[in-house]
Design an enzyme around this catalytic site. Structure first.
Site, PDB file in Angstrom:
ATOM      1  N   ASP A 184       0.809  -1.208   0.000  1.00  0.00           N
ATOM      2  CA  ASP A 184       0.000   0.000   0.000  1.00  0.00           C
ATOM      3  C   ASP A 184       0.848   1.266   0.000  1.00  0.00           C
ATOM      4  OD1 ASP A 184      -2.634   1.452   0.540  1.00  0.00           O
ATOM      5  OD2 ASP A 184      -1.479   2.033   2.319  1.00  0.00           O
ATOM      6  N   GLU A 205       1.172   0.155  -4.896  1.00  0.00           N
ATOM      7  CA  GLU A 205       0.368   1.354  -5.136  1.00  0.00           C
ATOM      8  C   GLU A 205       1.304   2.544  -4.961  1.00  0.00           C
ATOM      9  OE1 GLU A 205      -3.592   3.622  -3.398  1.00  0.00           O
ATOM     10  OE2 GLU A 205      -2.189   2.635  -2.040  1.00  0.00           O
TER      11      GLU A 205
END
Length: 598
Positions: free
Chosen positions: A261, A297
């Site tokens: 993330d 990401e």
């Protein structure tokens, strides 16, 4: 499997069937005790601040905590399970207790991936790992090949997205036990499904993070992320916490891959080998006989983490979550141009074409949303499979004030065209739970905080949307993230799938993808895509795969449009009445893919 020496290993280690070594890095104190099953035992401190003690006669299920000289107790930061919440005792677990039914599973090739992102707590009425197992046959029938779980590391409260985890080795016990999570992974493999886990290495949540008390040096007090103090990844006692965590999920739980993330907030410029690089290197070295994949990401639109080797092989991370595709397609579908969508307000369909052909829309151009700063770098040299595209995901739905899904914001004809574009493109596609049947239930941002923290989250959520014109009206009250109803309303409604017009459409596309698109991807190389010059409302892209050419033509306007001719036979069209690929015109809200084998 662990990557570290004993001197930097976090968490309990079984030395034999009844003997465990407990270790924790706590340079913030001179004394620390282990409290296990109600008894306190002094721990020995070394010069670097590591405390350790060995205990005999212990068994799985034993509760333990670390005790400061003033009596204050904290859980193990590397707890494998919790007795209750993030503030209470940790539990000993036996990493070898689960009997795997599909131990010979070695995964699937990256180009076969079709991701289905789900939140365990809202995916089923029960909201558990075990309940999710019952839905796996449905996902196989849909055409999914890779399940992706939102973070499951233990976080404060019972309800949350998981991105505020504080005990990164412990499965969130509101969803079930470690054995329940292993059973979900095992069952996925039994159905031929890969299963991925979203992990958060850029920050810790605000409720239950005791690392600042144990080890203030774990963080950089002078540097901050949007969620708190920046982590000191370069320190030899901190770094293994994250590298071992990645290996732990892939080894003990046998996940097929991880999604990392918001890695643009993982700042590690002081290390010889940047931690995001080392994580990928260690994973690839540790599991040479398995297909293990990682995605990132990253808002920077960089390519260094996804470069391919001389033979096109994946060297570090397999793919990048491609927000550019979502943002440009969202503007096409909804017409919204506020906030970060302002970067895609000008000719969004042209940007979609560039993304499909080259990877990113922004490859060094100035970003309005970033006050004119350049964003990104050239990406055309990467293969199309280096990009994970989506029309919806947890962020893009849940970070809306009212959690609306795209089906509620778009013309159905436009959305069908964009869905077909997504699912048959040579990029890797991702769906968000319920998307395939046209789910209209919202997916809100929800938490389970209390007191001042709950007030701060509630206030922050409302301030976040104050800049949007629509939410300046007091009647438009943002749902309270801490209300249980906000969580309950975010559950998907499985009864809607029974009579959905969307579901057969998705099944047809995903079946065709595996039959016709995936075989092409073995030859997917860099610089394979070309944007074909076309009218403003026309999407025209060609890709070369060895002797084969895949062509996309789409008309997103409400009028008949002229499109560049495409060579080959039509692979799929929407609507079905589309004629020959080289006919030269397309009716409103229509598209086709054509395949030519020269």
């Amino acid at each position: 499997m662990t990557s570290s020496t004993t001197e930097t290993q976090w968490g309990p280690v079984w030395l034999d069937d009844e003997k465990v070594r407990f270790r924790v890095w706590a340079p913030g104190t001179d004394q620390l005790s282990l409290r296990i099953d109600g008894s306190d035992v002094a721990m020995q401190r070394d010069a670097r601040g590591w405390f350790a003690v060995e205990q005999s006669g212990v068994a799985p299920g034993a509760a333990y905590q670390f005790v400061f000289p003033d009596g204050f107790t904290v859980p193990d930061p590397a707890s494998r399970a919790q007795q209750g919440d993030v503030h209470g005792p940790s539990l000993l677990t036996d990493p070898k207790s689960y009997q795997w039914q599909n131990a010979d599973w070695n995964g699937r090739r990256w180009e076969e991936a079709v991701f289905y992102e789900l939140h365990v707590g809202t995916f089923t009425p029960e909201g558990t790992f075990r309940a999710a197992i019952e839905k796996l046959p449905y996902l196989v029938e849909l055409g999914i090949t890779a399940v992706e779980l939102l973070p499951v590391a233990q976080f404060g409260g019972n309800r949350g997205w998981g991105y505020d985890g504080v005990l990164l080795y412990a499965p969130h016990n509101a969803y079930g036990s470690p054995e329940d999570l292993k059973a979900l992974v095992d069952a996925a493999h039994g159905h031929g499904l890969m299963i991925f886990l979203d992990v958060v290495y850029n920050h810790f949540g605000p409720d239950g993070n005791y690392l600042p008390k144990l080890a203030p040096e774990f963080f950089h007090p002078e540097r901050h992320t949007p969620w708190g103090g920046a982590i000191a990844y370069e320190k030899p006692d901190v770094r293994p916490f994250f590298i071992d965590n990645a290996l732990y999920w892939l080894d003990e739980y046998r996940f097929d891959g991880l999604r990392l993330d918001a890695v643009d907030h993982v700042h590690d410029s002081d290390s010889t080998v940047e931690i995001l690089v080392e994580i990928a290197q260690r994973i690839r070295a540790a599991f040479p006989g398995r297909h293990v994949h990682t995605t990132t990401e990253d808002n920077r639109n960089i390519t260094a983490l996804h470069e391919r080797g001389p033979d096109g092989e994946i060297v570090l991370h397999s793919g990048e979550w491609n927000d550019d595709f979502h943002n440009a397609a969202h503007v096409v579908a909804s017409g919204e141009v506020e906030s970060y969508y302002e970067d895609f307000a000008d000719q969004p369909l042209k940007q979609v074409a560039r993304i499909l052909a080259e990877g990113f829309a922004y490859q060094g151009e100035p970003s309005k949303h970033a006050d004119g700063e350049p964003r990104g770098e050239s990406s055309a040299h990467l293969p199309p499979t280096a990009f994970v595209d989506f029309l919806q995901n947890h962020d893009q739905v849940g970070n809306r004030a009212y959690g609306e899904r795209l089906v509620s914001l778009s013309d159905p004809g436009v959305l069908r065209v964009l869905t077909a574009v997504l699912l048959l493109s040579p990029h890797i596609p991702l769906l968000f739970m319920g998307e395939e049947w046209g789910e209209t239930n919202p997916f809100f941002f929800f938490t389970d905080f209390h007191g001042e923290l709950a007030d701060a989250v509630r206030k922050g959520r409302r301030q976040e949307f104050a800049k949007f014109l629509h939410f300046r009206d007091e009647e438009n009250v943002i749902p309270d993230p801490n209300e249980e109803d906000t969580f309950a309303r975010s559950r998907i409604d499985w009864s809607k799938a029974e009579n959905s017009d969307w579901l057969p459409f998705y099944k047809e596309l995903l079946k065709l993808r595996q039959e016709k698109i995936v075989p092409l991807l073995a030859e997917a190389a860099g610089n394979s895509g070309t944007v074909v010059v076309s009218e403003d409302d026309v999407l025209a892209v060609d890709w070369e795969f060895g002797t084969k050419r895949l062509s996309l033509r789409a008309n997103l306007s409400g009028e008949t449009a002229t499109v560049p001719p495409a060579i080959g036979s039509i692979l799929f069209s929407e609507p079905k009445t589309i004629g020959e690929a080289n006919a030269g015109t397309l009716p409103p809200h229509s598209m086709f893919y054509a395949l030519d084998d020269r």
